[in-house]
Every structure is written in C-alpha cells, then in structure tokens.
Design a protein around this motif. Structure first.
Motif, mmCIF file in Angstrom:
data_model
loop_
_atom_site.group_PDB
_atom_site.id
_atom_site.type_symbol
_atom_site.label_atom_id
_atom_site.label_comp_id
_atom_site.label_asym_id
_atom_site.label_seq_id
_atom_site.Cartn_x
_atom_site.Cartn_y
_atom_site.Cartn_z
ATOM 1 N N GLU A 122 0.808 -1.172 0.046
ATOM 2 C CA GLU A 122 0.028 -0.168 -0.089
ATOM 3 C C GLU A 122 1.011 1.405 0.103
ATOM 4 O O GLU A 122 0.534 2.201 0.796
ATOM 5 N N ALA A 123 1.787 1.339 -0.818
ATOM 6 C CA ALA A 123 2.973 2.315 -0.799
ATOM 7 C C ALA A 123 2.991 2.845 -2.234
ATOM 8 O O ALA A 123 3.869 3.691 -2.503
ATOM 9 N N ALA A 124 1.991 2.989 -2.985
ATOM 10 C CA ALA A 124 1.985 3.627 -4.422
ATOM 11 C C ALA A 124 2.171 4.952 -4.453
ATOM 12 O O ALA A 124 3.025 5.583 -5.122
ATOM 13 N N ASP A 125 1.580 5.712 -3.154
ATOM 14 C CA ASP A 125 2.070 7.230 -3.188
ATOM 15 C C ASP A 125 3.248 7.383 -2.642
ATOM 16 O O ASP A 125 3.896 8.556 -3.408
ATOM 17 N N VAL A 126 3.803 6.506 -1.533
ATOM 18 C CA VAL A 126 5.011 6.858 -1.219
ATOM 19 C C VAL A 126 6.256 6.541 -2.098
ATOM 20 O O VAL A 126 7.239 7.422 -2.361
ATOM 21 N N ILE A 127 6.045 5.726 -3.032
ATOM 22 C CA ILE A 127 6.977 5.263 -4.171
ATOM 23 C C ILE A 127 6.645 6.111 -5.270
ATOM 24 O O ILE A 127 7.726 6.759 -5.992
ATOM 25 N N GLY A 128 5.640 6.811 -5.479
ATOM 26 C CA GLY A 128 5.144 7.653 -6.524
ATOM 27 C C GLY A 128 5.054 6.845 -7.878
ATOM 28 O O GLY A 128 5.728 7.028 -8.872
ATOM 29 N N LEU A 129 4.166 5.960 -7.896
ATOM 30 C CA LEU A 129 4.045 4.880 -9.006
ATOM 31 C C LEU A 129 3.630 5.663 -10.088
ATOM 32 O O LEU A 129 3.702 5.282 -11.430
ATOM 33 N N GLU A 130 2.863 6.916 -9.902
ATOM 34 C CA GLU A 130 2.293 7.723 -11.124
ATOM 35 C C GLU A 130 3.277 8.065 -11.861
ATOM 36 O O GLU A 130 3.142 8.556 -13.091
#
Length: 235
Positions: free
Chosen positions: A199-207
């Motif tokens: 649940e780390a899409a935002d932390v990693i910056g997957l966008e």
C-alpha cells in the motif's frame, strides 16, 4: 503412477495426484511467479499452502526440499530422464519450467540471454530491494519510527529500479522485447505488490512510471495471471 515417497515433504503435504507437479507456496510476489507460470504453460499441478503464520517454511519436511526454508518449491514427478526432481528458488523453477515446455524463454542464444539477464535483474535487485522497502515501510514501521534511513534507502533504490524499467518499457511491450517471458512473470508481481501489498503507491510515486504501470496492467490482466495470483488459495 509416480512414487514421491522419497521426498519427506510429501508426508506433511500429501499429494492427491502424484502424477502432476507439486507446488509448495503462498500467494506472495515470490510465490505467485510459479503458479502464474504453471497456468501460462498449461501444466497440471497441485498446490499446497505453506503457512508463514506457523512457520511451515521452516519445518523439517519443507527444509528437506529447500534447505533455505523459503517458498516456492516444486516436485516434478516427470523430471529429467523421467525421474522425479525437486527444484527450489523461484528463478530456477521458472527456468526449469520454461525449458521443460520450450515456452516463455527463447531458444536462440541471444534471446535466451536477454530474458535471463532481466530475470537476474529481478532476482538480485527488484525482489530484495522492494522486499526490504516493504518490510521497513509497512511491517517494521514502529521499529524505525525515529530513524527514517532504512525506509528511505530502500524507497530510493526501488524508485531507481522502477526508473530502469520505465526506460526499457518505453521502447517495447515486455521486458525482453516483443514476447511475454519468465522475466515479466518474475517481475510484475513485485511491482504490483508495491500497491496492493505494501500500500505504498503514493510513497513510491508509482504515477511517475506510466510505462511500468501499463506493463503491469497488461501482465496482470492475462487469464493465467488472474488465476495464478491467487494460488495457493489462502484459508
């Protein structure tokens, strides 16, 4: 009918059909590599859930097949020369299954090594680095609450690896070229896991990695992936 009695692991996880591949696993990014490959290859198999909750991967029966005590592992009753064989380490299993069937790994030398180098990229980089990031970000956050260095170190390395993939996937649909291979199967569950597991899409910056995420979607939407991502079924 194959005789698997020489494998102690079958005493703890008896084979219902010893004539098919026996898979000992859990639906983690490492585990689903093999179930997805088995589905893609159309190989009959029987899945056995290895529970981390009770440390079954450390049991004497499991360690008898994989001394390193890690999932996944398999027994193929129809191995080389028609004899049963046990194989552990997900990368080795993927190569074994691809060579057994002549699929998901090019037969020409140049194509083969193109796939293998990207498979090693996952085994030596993506898996360990993403796994360490997830550990410190989600599972050990309380232990490093006053020291952001471990999470930040692995977060930054995960981003770097995603950048490598982004650059490569800007020029081709799959990791090693135009064909879907074991390199893709090995890697996309780990990238997917950053979002659905850690649940780390935002932390990693997957966008920031649109080509990577398009590739994950292509791989995830394959029928074999849809099934294999949930094998073995959790209780």
């Amino acid at each position: 009918m194959a005789d698997l009695s020489s494998f102690p692991i079958t005493k703890k996880w008896p084979a219902k059909d010893p004539s098919v591949i026996q898979l000992y696993s859990l639906p983690t990014p490492n585990g689903v590599k093999v179930s997805i490959a088995l589905e893609e290859l159309g190989l009959p198999y029987e899945a056995h859930l290895v529970s981390f909750g009770t440390n079954e991967q450390k049991s004497p029966e499991f360690v008898s097949l994989n001394p390193n005590g890690r999932i996944p592992a398999i027994i193929d009753p129809n191995g080389p020369d028609g004899k049963p064989i046990g194989v552990f380490e997900s990368g080795a299993i993927l190569i074994y299954l691809a060579e057994k069937t002549g699929k998901l790994l090019p037969r020409d030398a140049a194509g083969r090594y193109s796939v293998l180098q990207w498979l090693m990229f996952q085994m030596g980089g993506v898996g360990p680095m993403f796994g360490q990031f997830g550990h410190f970000y989600k599972y050990a956050a309380d232990k490093v609450a006053n020291n952001p260095y471990p999470m930040e170190r692995y977060r930054d390395e995960a981003r770097r690896l995603l950048g490598v993939l982004e650059g490569e996937l800007a020029t081709r649909p799959w990791m090693a070229g135009d064909e879907y291979t074991i390199a893709d199967i090995a890697t996309f569950p780990w990238v997917r896991g950053l979002k659905v597991g850690y649940e780390a899409a935002d932390v990693i910056g997957l966008e920031n990695y649109p080509k990577v995420m398009e590739w994950v979607a292509r791989a995830e939407n394959r029928p074999a992936s849809q099934k294999g991502l949930n094998v073995p079924a959790r209780p």
